[in-house]
Enzyme design. Structure first.
Site, PDB file in Angstrom:
ATOM      1  N   SER A 173      48.988  36.420  31.903  1.00 48.07           N
ATOM      2  CA  SER A 173      49.454  36.334  30.519  1.00 48.07           C
ATOM      3  C   SER A 173      50.148  35.001  30.258  1.00 48.07           C
ATOM      4  O   SER A 173      50.035  34.444  29.166  1.00 48.07           O
ATOM      5  CB  SER A 173      50.370  37.508  30.169  1.00 48.07           C
ATOM      6  OG  SER A 173      51.438  37.616  31.074  1.00 48.07           O
ATOM      7  N   GLU A 174      50.883  34.462  31.265  1.00 47.00           N
ATOM      8  CA  GLU A 174      51.474  33.133  31.130  1.00 47.00           C
ATOM      9  C   GLU A 174      51.483  32.391  32.463  1.00 47.00           C
ATOM     10  O   GLU A 174      51.630  32.992  33.532  1.00 47.00           O
ATOM     11  CB  GLU A 174      52.909  33.186  30.585  1.00 47.00           C
ATOM     12  CG  GLU A 174      53.010  33.356  29.088  1.00 47.00           C
ATOM     13  CD  GLU A 174      53.247  34.785  28.665  1.00 47.00           C
ATOM     14  OE1 GLU A 174      53.233  35.056  27.458  1.00 47.00           O
ATOM     15  OE2 GLU A 174      53.440  35.631  29.555  1.00 47.00           O
ATOM     16  N   THR A 175      51.337  31.090  32.342  1.00 50.18           N
ATOM     17  CA  THR A 175      51.480  30.140  33.447  1.00 50.18           C
ATOM     18  C   THR A 175      52.459  29.067  32.978  1.00 50.18           C
ATOM     19  O   THR A 175      52.365  28.602  31.838  1.00 50.18           O
ATOM     20  CB  THR A 175      50.125  29.500  33.796  1.00 50.18           C
ATOM     21  OG1 THR A 175      49.225  30.523  34.228  1.00 50.18           O
ATOM     22  CG2 THR A 175      50.265  28.460  34.879  1.00 50.18           C
TER      23      THR A 175
END
Length: 278
Positions: free
Chosen positions: A43-45
């Site tokens: 979902s996020e990096t």
């Protein structure tokens, strides 16, 4: 470059929401950041960089598979954990993160070491009532009669959230959204558990516009929900469960203190090593 993958918002292994963290990323281009975020498919990096604001301890850039965000909650806590674990030393008692939403304060819970972290919710960029056409669109996207939406409000702190209050946690768990009906809506839903339940509320986050149909555990959404409901329709201090439908055990600790919403959870490193983006 050093790499960490940190599980956020669960004290149990592999049951929170992972964030990929690239350390010392000042030389990484926007194109490389975007490509790596697509490749991790999380979902996020995030990418840790030197701050440009002298009041900050570090700067963070946050990417989804669909693009960059000015702020997100679980990446904030997971990246703070990774920065501390790598030897980062804050200038004061609280950490200060610089990101697209400005400066965000992060604190360590007493006695929890680096495991339990909380961030101060940033100001909402959009708040207030939702117009009738959008309420109709939300009901259609959630596949529920409009009468089941007890209340709605814009609670956007960067990702675009609109908040929806349902009658209870079971109604939240029973949702089976129509992804084709979302358009550009990013919808966060909350409903209370009865006394003795696994938490005070159940939360779900639907964000297909960012390349993720449902986010397992979401700090930014819980921050917005807290700013909307804590101390009013929810207690001033409560615990949100999230990720149940996705076989996660997210627990988000929300607390209203002197007018500020603090959003906290446990953090632990699951993967550490190095990454090459060339």
């Amino acid at each position: 470059m050093r790499f960490s993958q940190v599980d956020v918002f669960s004290a149990e292994p592999l049951l929170g929401n992972p964030v990929a963290v690239v350390h010392d990323a000042d030389g990484v281009s926007d194109e490389q950041m975007a490509a790596f975020a697509r490749w991790t498919n999380l979902s996020e990096t995030t990418f840790l960089l030197a701050p440009t604001d002298p009041a900050a301890d570090y700067r963070l850039r946050i990417w989804t598979p669909g693009g960059e965000l000015p702020f997100a909650g679980h990446p904030t806590l997971g990246s703070a954990h990774a920065w501390l674990e790598a030897g980062g030393a804050p200038a004061a008692e609280d950490l200060v993160q610089e990101c697209g939403a400005g400066l965000v304060r992060i604190r360590r819970a007493p006695g929890e070491g680096q495991s339990r972290l909380s961030f101060a919710a940033p100001p909402l960029t959009r708040s207030g009532p939702v117009d009738e056409a959008d309420v109709d669109a939300i009901a259609a996207a959630l596949r529920v009669p409009r009468s089941e939406l007890l209340d709605t409000a814009w609670i956007d702190n960067g990702p675009g959230w609109v908040g929806v209050l349902l009658r209870d946690a079971q109604a939240v768990l029973d949702l089976r959204p129509d992804w084709a009906a979302f358009g550009d809506l990013e919808i966060g839903v909350v409903g209370p558990y009865p006394a003795g339940g696994p938490a005070d509320v159940e939360v779900r986050a639907f964000c297909p516009g960012h390349g993720i149909t449902e986010d397992p555990v979401t700090g930014s959404l819980n921050a917005g929900l807290g700013q909307w409901l804590a101390g009013d329709r929810l207690p001033a201090s409560y615990v949100a469960s999230q990720g149940t439908v996705l076989q996660r055990a997210g627990r988000v600790h929300v607390e209203l203190v002197d007018g500020t919403i603090w959003v906290g959870g446990d953090t632990r490193t699951t993967i550490s090593g190095t990454v090459s983006l060339d």
